[in-house]
Design a protein around this motif. Structure first.
Motif, short mmCIF file in Angstrom:
data_model
loop_
_atom_site.label_atom_id
_atom_site.label_comp_id
_atom_site.label_asym_id
_atom_site.label_seq_id
_atom_site.Cartn_x
_atom_site.Cartn_y
_atom_site.Cartn_z
N MET A 1 -7.54 19.97 2.05
CA MET A 1 -7.77 18.48 2.53
C MET A 1 -7.56 17.73 3.17
N SER A 2 -7.73 16.94 3.95
CA SER A 2 -7.54 16.46 5.57
C SER A 2 -6.86 15.59 5.31
N ASN A 3 -5.79 15.03 6.83
CA ASN A 3 -4.90 13.68 6.34
C ASN A 3 -5.99 12.75 6.68
N ILE A 4 -7.12 12.73 6.26
CA ILE A 4 -8.03 11.65 6.91
C ILE A 4 -8.34 11.50 5.37
N ASN A 5 -8.86 12.14 4.95
CA ASN A 5 -9.86 12.38 3.53
C ASN A 5 -8.93 11.68 2.65
N GLN A 6 -7.44 12.27 2.75
CA GLN A 6 -6.33 11.79 2.09
C GLN A 6 -5.11 10.48 1.69
N ASN A 7 -5.49 9.56 3.21
CA ASN A 7 -5.55 8.49 3.38
C ASN A 7 -6.43 7.76 3.12
N THR A 8 -7.80 7.97 3.15
CA THR A 8 -8.92 6.83 2.66
C THR A 8 -9.19 7.14 0.77
N GLU A 9 -8.73 8.56 0.37
CA GLU A 9 -8.89 8.17 -1.24
C GLU A 9 -7.52 7.05 -1.53
N ARG A 13 -7.28 4.57 -4.09
CA ARG A 13 -6.60 4.45 -4.98
C ARG A 13 -5.35 3.84 -5.39
N SER A 14 -5.09 3.28 -4.04
CA SER A 14 -3.80 2.00 -4.52
C SER A 14 -3.81 1.23 -4.21
N GLY A 15 -5.43 0.48 -4.13
CA GLY A 15 -5.93 -0.95 -4.74
C GLY A 15 -6.14 -1.74 -3.54
N ARG A 16 -6.27 -0.88 -2.47
CA ARG A 16 -7.04 -1.17 -1.12
C ARG A 16 -8.30 -1.86 -1.29
N SER A 17 -8.71 -3.19 -1.46
CA SER A 17 -9.88 -3.76 -1.00
C SER A 17 -11.06 -3.15 -0.27
N PRO A 18 -11.95 -2.54 -1.02
CA PRO A 18 -13.32 -1.90 -0.68
C PRO A 18 -13.43 -2.67 0.88
N GLY A 38 -20.36 0.76 -6.81
CA GLY A 38 -19.60 1.44 -5.95
C GLY A 38 -18.67 0.44 -5.06
N ALA A 39 -17.88 1.38 -4.30
CA ALA A 39 -17.59 0.49 -3.58
C ALA A 39 -17.19 2.08 -1.77
N ALA A 40 -16.77 1.39 -1.30
CA ALA A 40 -16.87 1.75 0.27
C ALA A 40 -15.72 1.67 1.21
N TRP A 41 -14.80 2.60 1.29
CA TRP A 41 -13.79 2.28 2.38
C TRP A 41 -13.81 3.26 3.97
N GLY A 71 -14.68 -9.27 -2.18
CA GLY A 71 -15.60 -8.49 -3.30
C GLY A 71 -17.48 -9.06 -3.53
N ALA A 72 -17.76 -10.20 -3.48
CA ALA A 72 -18.98 -11.23 -3.50
C ALA A 72 -19.44 -10.23 -2.25
#
Length: 73
Positions: A1-9, A13-18, A38-41, A71-72
């Motif tokens: 997995m690339s660093n970009i994908n890993q950082n986004t996921e 997971r860390s609770g960063r607001s979408p 769902g949500a997206a980042w 989030g609304a």
């Protein structure tokens, strides 16, 4: 997995607001509209990481809106 994908996921997971809210059409007689599915980042490479939530079956279109404070949308 690339660093970009890993950082986004990890951000998700860390609770960063979408950055985005993902919705799908809901049709139930007079109560049609959109429901949140769902949500997206934002990703560093310009893409968007989408995470669908729950156990709903999604067929058809998805709508992605900018997340507002709280989030609304």
């Amino acid at each position: 997995m690339s660093n970009i994908n890993q950082n986004t996921e990890e951000g998700a997971r860390s609770g960063r607001s979408p950055d985005w809210v993902v919705k799908a059409p809901r049709v139930r007689g007079k109560n049609s509209g959109l429901m949140r599915v769902g949500a997206a980042w934002d990703r560093a490479d310009g893409g968007i990481f989408v995470r669908l939530t729950g156990s709903q079956i999604v067929s058809g279109d998805l709508y992605i809106y900018p997340a507002t404070e709280g989030g609304a949308h």
